[in-house]
Write an enzyme that holds these catalytic residues in place. Structure first.
Site, PDB file in Angstrom:
ATOM      1  N   VAL A  60       0.811  -1.222   0.000  1.00  0.00           N
ATOM      2  CA  VAL A  60       0.000   0.000   0.000  1.00  0.00           C
ATOM      3  C   VAL A  60       0.841   1.266   0.000  1.00  0.00           C
ATOM      4  O   VAL A  60       0.293   2.373  -0.021  1.00  0.00           O
ATOM      5  CB  VAL A  60      -0.990   0.040   1.192  1.00  0.00           C
ATOM      6  CG1 VAL A  60      -1.979  -1.099   1.117  1.00  0.00           C
ATOM      7  CG2 VAL A  60      -0.247   0.047   2.526  1.00  0.00           C
ATOM      8  N   LYS A  61       2.167   1.132   0.031  1.00  0.00           N
ATOM      9  CA  LYS A  61       3.020   2.309   0.054  1.00  0.00           C
ATOM     10  C   LYS A  61       3.166   2.921  -1.354  1.00  0.00           C
ATOM     11  O   LYS A  61       2.562   2.460  -2.311  1.00  0.00           O
ATOM     12  CB  LYS A  61       4.390   1.951   0.645  1.00  0.00           C
ATOM     13  CG  LYS A  61       4.346   1.482   2.100  1.00  0.00           C
ATOM     14  CD  LYS A  61       3.754   2.520   3.027  1.00  0.00           C
ATOM     15  CE  LYS A  61       4.044   2.269   4.502  1.00  0.00           C
ATOM     16  NZ  LYS A  61       3.625   0.975   5.023  1.00  0.00           N
ATOM     17  N   ILE A  62       3.996   3.943  -1.472  1.00  0.00           N
ATOM     18  CA  ILE A  62       4.090   4.713  -2.709  1.00  0.00           C
ATOM     19  C   ILE A  62       4.562   3.844  -3.872  1.00  0.00           C
ATOM     20  O   ILE A  62       4.005   3.888  -4.965  1.00  0.00           O
ATOM     21  CB  ILE A  62       5.043   5.912  -2.528  1.00  0.00           C
ATOM     22  CG1 ILE A  62       4.668   6.729  -1.294  1.00  0.00           C
ATOM     23  CG2 ILE A  62       5.043   6.782  -3.785  1.00  0.00           C
ATOM     24  CD1 ILE A  62       3.290   7.350  -1.319  1.00  0.00           C
TER      25      ILE A  62
END
Length: 395
Positions: A194-196
């Site tokens: 879910v990170k960048i």
């Protein structure tokens, strides 16, 4: 599940392209699945992007935090300070080293570690001769902390700084990329889905200090060295290696690095879309009984999360009721984070509610709305409409 209900909109989601898949498949068909050329290539690309001298890829941001603490010499008798509003790993990394943990309350506007609260706590700790060895500012939502102010305090009070930039890949502070370590000893990133950008699981530690990079590299792989000078003096043969420290297996695989390299090519697009969606949320949510994210003029956030806070004195429903109504309508909201000091494990260590009031106030009001590059405007409209109704406001 109600078949007539639209699909749930998650709060976060990875973006995987056909190019990403091909990059991983190429590694699977290659000679190296681990300890090959892709990891150093990924490290070099991240170092160049951030403007740091060294980058160490690992299997998670938690591992990066642990290695960073060890490289800075954290151990029994030492203390690490961090924000209560973070994932537990930002504090747990100190406990892995046998050190103690304490917290600094958050700023009421940025929701990051508050420099004023930090300075006050440092003055008190100096009198008691209990200053921290390490401070871990957490860039919540991808908005950098006041790193210049925190760095200034580090010079006065003698602590090291690890930037927890798990949310902040691609963010900028004072027009320079987060991760350049201008105001810190080490910066860590996360590549969770879910990170960048993602490597499935994975993390990175950045530093400008060669000694720290070498220490983390040694500890990343069992504390074992195959140093070229050692090889020429090997008493047994060219197969010789030595364990010179107690390390871990925190290595990143070649498949993860290949995915990360491919994701890096789209990092600019990801950040651009997140910023557009965040600006649109801010526009659409104006006038509702909410506190919207504040963007500090020194920061250009990566917008990993878009967090709102309920103005509870202006709505008739509880925090839990609003959250539940959104979930019931297929809006996959979340809450980042439960204050670490209120977790049962930390309560057993002696922490009690009431010690960090701003963090506890935040927790009673905060909701993370869906935000990811593939979020469509129609879905964003659906989020805003459901939130407006949950707040009891006219559509």
């Amino acid at each position: 599940m109600n078949p007539s209900m639209p699909p749930t909109i998650p709060y976060g989601r990875q973006n995987i392209s056909e190019e990403d898949i091909r990059a991983v498949l190429e590694v699977l068909h290659s000679d190296y699945l681990t300890q090959g050329p892709k990891v150093p290539e990924f490290e070099n690309k991240m170092a160049a992007f951030c403007g740091a001298s060294h980058a160490l890829a690992v299997n998670s941001a938690t591992s990066a935090l642990h290695l960073a603490c060890l490289a800075l010499g954290l151990g029994p008798g030492d203390t690490l300070w961090t924000s209560p509003i973070t994932f537990v790993a930002s504090a747990n990394c100190a406990l892995y080293c046998g050190a103690s943990v304490d917290f600094v309350d958050i700023d009421p506007k940025t929701w990051n570690l508050c420099p004023n609260a930090l300075e006050k706590k440092l003055k008190e700790a100096e009198k008691k001769k209990s200053l921290p060895k390490i401070v871990v500012p957490v860039h919540l939502c991808g908005q950098p902390c006041d790193m210049e102010g925190i760095h200034r305090l580090s010079l006065k009070y003698g602590f090291s700084i690890i930037e927890d930039a798990a949310h902040a890949t691609g963010a900028s502070y004072k027009n320079e990329k987060t991760g350049n370590c201008r105001y810190s000893d080490i910066t860590i990133f996360s590549f969770h889905p879910v990170k960048i950008i993602t490597t499935a699981e994975g993390g990175m530690a950045m530093t400008n200090r060669r000694a720290l990079a070498e220490k983390m590299a040694l500890l990343r792989s069992h504390g074992i060295t195959r140093d070229e000078d050692l090889m020429t003096q090997a008493p047994d043969g060219p197969w010789y290696y030595q364990q010179i420290d107690l390390g871990f297996n925190y290595r990143m695989t070649e498949m993860q690095a290949a995915l990360g390299l491919c994701q890096m090519d789209r990092l600019g697009d990801f950040i651009k879309k997140r910023r557009q969606l965040s600006q649109r949320y801010t526009h659409l949510l104006q006038g509702l009984p909410l506190t919207l994210p504040f963007c500090h003029p020194d920061a250009n956030p990566a917008w990993h999360l878009y967090i709102i806070r309920l103005q509870r004195d202006q709505i008739s429903k509880s925090h839990r009721e609003v959250f539940g109504e959104l979930r019931a309508k297929g809006i996959g909201v979340n809450l980042h984070y439960i204050p670490v000091h209120t977790q049962p494990y930390y309560k057993n260590m002696g922490f009690r509610e009431g010690r960090f009031p701003e963090s506890e106030r935040y927790y009673k009001e905060a909701i993370s709305l869906p935000l990811f590059p593939d979020l469509q405007e129609a879905d964003q409209n659906r989020v805003v409409d459901a939130l407006t109704k949950a707040l009891g406001q006219p559509s």
